[in-house]
Design a protein around this motif. Structure first.
Motif, PDB file in Angstrom:
ATOM      1  N   LYS A  72      -4.384 -12.645   8.736  1.00  0.00           N
ATOM      2  CA  LYS A  72      -4.993 -11.440   9.297  1.00  0.00           C
ATOM      3  C   LYS A  72      -3.929 -10.394   9.542  1.00  0.00           C
ATOM      4  O   LYS A  72      -2.846 -10.705  10.031  1.00  0.00           O
ATOM      5  CB  LYS A  72      -5.717 -11.760  10.616  1.00  0.00           C
ATOM      6  N   MET A  73      -4.258  -9.147   9.197  1.00  0.00           N
ATOM      7  CA  MET A  73      -3.355  -8.025   9.420  1.00  0.00           C
ATOM      8  C   MET A  73      -3.977  -7.066  10.418  1.00  0.00           C
ATOM      9  O   MET A  73      -5.123  -6.630  10.260  1.00  0.00           O
ATOM     10  CB  MET A  73      -3.091  -7.294   8.094  1.00  0.00           C
ATOM     11  N   VAL A  74      -3.235  -6.757  11.477  1.00  0.00           N
ATOM     12  CA  VAL A  74      -3.668  -5.798  12.488  1.00  0.00           C
ATOM     13  C   VAL A  74      -2.727  -4.605  12.397  1.00  0.00           C
ATOM     14  O   VAL A  74      -1.530  -4.725  12.674  1.00  0.00           O
ATOM     15  CB  VAL A  74      -3.614  -6.412  13.908  1.00  0.00           C
ATOM     16  N   GLY A  75      -3.230  -3.456  11.959  1.00  0.00           N
ATOM     17  CA  GLY A  75      -2.356  -2.307  11.767  1.00  0.00           C
ATOM     18  C   GLY A  75      -3.145  -1.029  11.659  1.00  0.00           C
ATOM     19  O   GLY A  75      -4.357  -0.991  11.887  1.00  0.00           O
ATOM     20  N   SER A  76      -2.453   0.050  11.284  1.00  0.00           N
ATOM     21  CA  SER A  76      -3.120   1.349  11.231  1.00  0.00           C
ATOM     22  C   SER A  76      -3.072   1.993   9.853  1.00  0.00           C
ATOM     23  O   SER A  76      -3.686   3.048   9.650  1.00  0.00           O
ATOM     24  CB  SER A  76      -2.475   2.310  12.247  1.00  0.00           C
ATOM     25  N   TYR A  77      -2.394   1.358   8.897  1.00  0.00           N
ATOM     26  CA  TYR A  77      -2.145   2.067   7.645  1.00  0.00           C
ATOM     27  C   TYR A  77      -2.005   1.066   6.508  1.00  0.00           C
ATOM     28  O   TYR A  77      -1.203   0.132   6.588  1.00  0.00           O
ATOM     29  CB  TYR A  77      -0.862   2.896   7.791  1.00  0.00           C
ATOM     30  N   VAL A  78      -2.808   1.238   5.464  1.00  0.00           N
ATOM     31  CA  VAL A  78      -2.686   0.388   4.280  1.00  0.00           C
ATOM     32  C   VAL A  78      -1.432   0.760   3.500  1.00  0.00           C
ATOM     33  O   VAL A  78      -0.737  -0.093   2.968  1.00  0.00           O
ATOM     34  CB  VAL A  78      -3.941   0.503   3.392  1.00  0.00           C
ATOM     35  N   GLY A  79      -1.128   2.046   3.430  1.00  0.00           N
ATOM     36  CA  GLY A  79       0.138   2.494   2.854  1.00  0.00           C
ATOM     37  C   GLY A  79       0.226   2.373   1.354  1.00  0.00           C
ATOM     38  O   GLY A  79      -0.758   2.529   0.634  1.00  0.00           O
ATOM     39  N   GLU A  80       1.435   2.069   0.869  1.00  0.00           N
ATOM     40  CA  GLU A  80       1.720   2.063  -0.565  1.00  0.00           C
ATOM     41  C   GLU A  80       1.501   0.699  -1.206  1.00  0.00           C
ATOM     42  O   GLU A  80       1.891   0.489  -2.340  1.00  0.00           O
ATOM     43  CB  GLU A  80       3.182   2.484  -0.784  1.00  0.00           C
ATOM     44  N   ASN A  81       0.894  -0.242  -0.468  1.00  0.00           N
ATOM     45  CA  ASN A  81       0.845  -1.627  -0.925  1.00  0.00           C
ATOM     46  C   ASN A  81      -0.424  -1.904  -1.716  1.00  0.00           C
ATOM     47  O   ASN A  81      -1.507  -2.080  -1.154  1.00  0.00           O
ATOM     48  CB  ASN A  81       0.937  -2.553   0.297  1.00  0.00           C
ATOM     49  N   LYS A  82      -0.300  -1.982  -3.031  1.00  0.00           N
ATOM     50  CA  LYS A  82      -1.466  -2.226  -3.894  1.00  0.00           C
ATOM     51  C   LYS A  82      -1.999  -3.641  -3.714  1.00  0.00           C
ATOM     52  O   LYS A  82      -3.205  -3.877  -3.798  1.00  0.00           O
ATOM     53  CB  LYS A  82      -1.096  -1.983  -5.352  1.00  0.00           C
ATOM     54  N   GLU A  83      -1.113  -4.612  -3.458  1.00  0.00           N
ATOM     55  CA  GLU A  83      -1.557  -5.990  -3.255  1.00  0.00           C
ATOM     56  C   GLU A  83      -2.357  -6.110  -1.965  1.00  0.00           C
ATOM     57  O   GLU A  83      -3.337  -6.862  -1.904  1.00  0.00           O
ATOM     58  CB  GLU A  83      -0.350  -6.938  -3.220  1.00  0.00           C
ATOM     59  N   PHE A  84      -1.979  -5.371  -0.948  1.00  0.00           N
ATOM     60  CA  PHE A  84      -2.738  -5.352   0.299  1.00  0.00           C
ATOM     61  C   PHE A  84      -4.152  -4.843   0.024  1.00  0.00           C
ATOM     62  O   PHE A  84      -5.148  -5.441   0.441  1.00  0.00           O
ATOM     63  CB  PHE A  84      -2.014  -4.466   1.313  1.00  0.00           C
ATOM     64  N   GLU A  85      -4.234  -3.730  -0.689  1.00  0.00           N
ATOM     65  CA  GLU A  85      -5.534  -3.166  -1.036  1.00  0.00           C
ATOM     66  C   GLU A  85      -6.368  -4.167  -1.822  1.00  0.00           C
ATOM     67  O   GLU A  85      -7.563  -4.358  -1.550  1.00  0.00           O
ATOM     68  CB  GLU A  85      -5.339  -1.886  -1.851  1.00  0.00           C
ATOM     69  N   ARG A  86      -5.737  -4.846  -2.780  1.00  0.00           N
ATOM     70  CA  ARG A  86      -6.470  -5.813  -3.606  1.00  0.00           C
ATOM     71  C   ARG A  86      -7.010  -6.960  -2.767  1.00  0.00           C
ATOM     72  O   ARG A  86      -8.176  -7.362  -2.911  1.00  0.00           O
ATOM     73  CB  ARG A  86      -5.545  -6.366  -4.703  1.00  0.00           C
ATOM     74  N   GLN A  87      -6.176  -7.504  -1.859  1.00  0.00           N
ATOM     75  CA  GLN A  87      -6.612  -8.627  -1.031  1.00  0.00           C
ATOM     76  C   GLN A  87      -7.726  -8.222  -0.081  1.00  0.00           C
ATOM     77  O   GLN A  87      -8.655  -8.997   0.167  1.00  0.00           O
ATOM     78  CB  GLN A  87      -5.426  -9.201  -0.257  1.00  0.00           C
ATOM     79  N   VAL A  88      -7.662  -7.001   0.453  1.00  0.00           N
ATOM     80  CA  VAL A  88      -8.717  -6.528   1.344  1.00  0.00           C
ATOM     81  C   VAL A  88     -10.037  -6.419   0.590  1.00  0.00           C
ATOM     82  O   VAL A  88     -11.085  -6.918   1.035  1.00  0.00           O
ATOM     83  CB  VAL A  88      -8.342  -5.166   1.967  1.00  0.00           C
ATOM     84  N   LEU A  89     -10.024  -5.785  -0.576  1.00  0.00           N
ATOM     85  CA  LEU A  89     -11.242  -5.593  -1.361  1.00  0.00           C
ATOM     86  C   LEU A  89     -11.801  -6.913  -1.870  1.00  0.00           C
ATOM     87  O   LEU A  89     -13.015  -7.060  -2.034  1.00  0.00           O
ATOM     88  CB  LEU A  89     -10.966  -4.643  -2.529  1.00  0.00           C
ATOM     89  N   ALA A  90     -10.927  -7.897  -2.100  1.00  0.00           N
ATOM     90  CA  ALA A  90     -11.368  -9.203  -2.595  1.00  0.00           C
ATOM     91  C   ALA A  90     -11.769 -10.145  -1.469  1.00  0.00           C
ATOM     92  O   ALA A  90     -12.214 -11.271  -1.721  1.00  0.00           O
ATOM     93  CB  ALA A  90     -10.251  -9.840  -3.429  1.00  0.00           C
ATOM     94  N   GLY A  91     -11.615  -9.702  -0.214  1.00  0.00           N
ATOM     95  CA  GLY A  91     -11.968 -10.544   0.915  1.00  0.00           C
ATOM     96  C   GLY A  91     -11.018 -11.704   1.128  1.00  0.00           C
ATOM     97  O   GLY A  91     -11.378 -12.711   1.750  1.00  0.00           O
ATOM     98  N   GLU A  92      -9.774 -11.557   0.670  1.00  0.00           N
ATOM     99  CA  GLU A  92      -8.796 -12.639   0.788  1.00  0.00           C
ATOM    100  C   GLU A  92      -7.978 -12.561   2.082  1.00  0.00           C
ATOM    101  O   GLU A  92      -7.209 -13.465   2.382  1.00  0.00           O
ATOM    102  CB  GLU A  92      -7.850 -12.607  -0.419  1.00  0.00           C
ATOM    103  N   ILE A  93      -8.143 -11.488   2.824  1.00  0.00           N
ATOM    104  CA  ILE A  93      -7.380 -11.314   4.061  1.00  0.00           C
ATOM    105  C   ILE A  93      -8.266 -10.614   5.080  1.00  0.00           C
ATOM    106  O   ILE A  93      -9.085  -9.757   4.728  1.00  0.00           O
ATOM    107  CB  ILE A  93      -6.094 -10.493   3.802  1.00  0.00           C
TER     108      ILE A  93
END
Length: 229
Positions: A72-93
């Motif tokens: 789980k990630m608790v934060g305010s900004y997705v930022g420049e991280n494409k893998e973060f975006e991918r995991q969020v959209l895929a429901g992996e995190i």
């Protein structure tokens, strides 16, 4: 005097699977990069990470993300991280996005022993879902709870052997709040100096918040390089 470690691996050796860790930094500025690398090598999993953002794809917290070590990630900004975006959209995190000022105040409250506070930020948005609201002087406010962590990882420009810390300019960012919000705070310092050499009026994090120290050099990578012709 606080224990001074000579190995980053030893400094984080008791961080277990499932721990909640708070990590200083903003983008790649002021991140405890060597402590993060030690967690990558340790292979600790199922982490809940509290930080402004999740690094970039190939550095900082992005390395833990890439290895699927963050639950789980608790934060305010997705930022420049494409893998973060991918995991969020895929429901992996799991993700909890918080307005940046609210994130800072929730950490500050956690370090100060304040359990919760009211703020106007987020009222009437998705941020408010499931949270208590209350009206003060005709204006609606949202109840936000404090944030604390099992371990806090911070980086400072200098620290003395008692654990007093000084940050360099904007590298201070979230580090002071995160240092105070951890049950065990591990400080990665660029310069370890003797007690008494720091100007007391320049200390940003008092030693009472710091339990462990380690000194070492950082690579200080740049998140996005821009140049002017």
């Amino acid at each position: 005097m606080k224990p001074v470690f000579t190995s980053y691996e030893e400094a984080v050796q008791d961080i277990p699977d499932g721990a909640t860790i708070a990590v200083g930094g903003f983008g790649l500025v002021g991140i405890p990069e060597n402590l993060i690398l030690a967690l990558v090598d340790k292979g600790v999993k199922q982490l809940t990470v509290i930080s402004n953002n999740c690094g970039v794809d190939d550095w900082g917290l992005g390395l833990l993300l890439k290895n699927k070590q963050i639950k789980k990630m608790v934060g305010s900004y997705v930022g420049e991280n494409k893998e973060f975006e991918r995991q969020v959209l895929a429901g992996e995190i799991e993700i909890e996005l918080i307005p940046q000022g609210t994130l800072a105040e929730r950490l500050r409250a956690g370090g100060a022993g304040i359990p919760a506070f009211y703020t106007p930020a987020g009222v009437g948005t998705l941020v408010a879902e499931g949270k208590e609201t209350r009206e003060f002087d005709g204006k609606e406010y949202l109840l936000e709870k404090a944030l604390t962590a099992d371990f806090s990882l911070v980086r400072a420009m200098a620290g003395d052997r008692m654990g007093n810390l000084v940050y360099n300019k904007t590298a201070r960012n979230f580090n002071p709040m995160i240092a105070a919000a951890g049950k065990v705070t591990i400080a990665e310092v660029e310069n370890l100096i003797e007690t008494g050499e720091l100007d007391p009026d320049r200390i940003h994090t008092p030693s009472i918040y710091v339990q462990r120290l380690i000194a070492g050099r950082q690579q200080k990578k740049i998140e996005r390089l821009t140049v002017q012709n």
